[in-house]
Design a protein around this motif. Structure first.
Motif, PDB file in Angstrom:
ATOM      1  N   ASN A   8     -11.055   7.856  -1.536  1.00  0.00           N
ATOM      2  CA  ASN A   8      -9.870   7.961  -0.679  1.00  0.00           C
ATOM      3  C   ASN A   8      -8.839   6.878  -0.981  1.00  0.00           C
ATOM      4  N   GLY A   9      -9.286   5.811  -1.629  1.00  0.00           N
ATOM      5  CA  GLY A   9      -8.371   4.730  -1.945  1.00  0.00           C
ATOM      6  C   GLY A   9      -8.833   3.938  -3.146  1.00  0.00           C
ATOM      7  N   GLU A  15      -4.887   6.541  -1.051  1.00  0.00           N
ATOM      8  CA  GLU A  15      -4.261   5.259  -0.730  1.00  0.00           C
ATOM      9  C   GLU A  15      -4.380   4.364  -1.965  1.00  0.00           C
ATOM     10  N   THR A  54       0.847  -1.183   0.000  1.00  0.00           N
ATOM     11  CA  THR A  54       0.000   0.000   0.000  1.00  0.00           C
ATOM     12  C   THR A  54       0.885   1.236   0.000  1.00  0.00           C
ATOM     13  N   THR A  87      -3.714   0.572  -2.999  1.00  0.00           N
ATOM     14  CA  THR A  87      -3.400  -0.755  -2.472  1.00  0.00           C
ATOM     15  C   THR A  87      -2.899  -1.671  -3.580  1.00  0.00           C
ATOM     16  N   TYR A  97       0.787   5.744  -0.464  1.00  0.00           N
ATOM     17  CA  TYR A  97      -0.041   6.942  -0.362  1.00  0.00           C
ATOM     18  C   TYR A  97       0.543   7.961  -1.323  1.00  0.00           C
TER      19      TYR A  97
END
Length: 92
Positions: free
Chosen positions: A71-72, A32, A19, A34, A21
């Motif tokens: 957000n991810g 984020e 992961t 992954t 950022y």
């Protein structure tokens, strides 16, 4: 597959999924990501992405509608998002 670590130069590195950022190109926020391809060295403990992966991430984030990203997002989904342009024409 054992690789040479770019940091300590020992043959104790291997490919991983990790992961990360990443700050969006407009600086509005970080997301984020992954399952990103990476390298981890068991000798020095460094975990990093290759230059090719970094370039691919930065180009993709520059060329897609980042408002569609929450957000991810998993790496493969990010790389599959449709682009505004076919490639980064600002890279000389």
């Amino acid at each position: 597959m054992i690789l040479k670590c770019e940091w300590c130069e020992k043959l104790h590195a291997s490919e991983i999924a990790c992961t990360v950022y990443w700050e969006l190109p407009d600086g509005s926020r970080a997301i984020e990501i992954t399952e990103t391809p990476g390298i981890k060295c068991t000798s020095c403990g460094m975990e990093y992405q290759t230059e090719a992966t970094i370039e691919a991430l930065e180009d993709q984030l520059l060329l897609v509608d980042t408002k569609r990203i929450g957000n991810g997002i998993p790496y493969d989904e990010l790389m599959a998002l449709p682009r505004f342009l076919k490639r980064n024409y600002f890279k000389f």
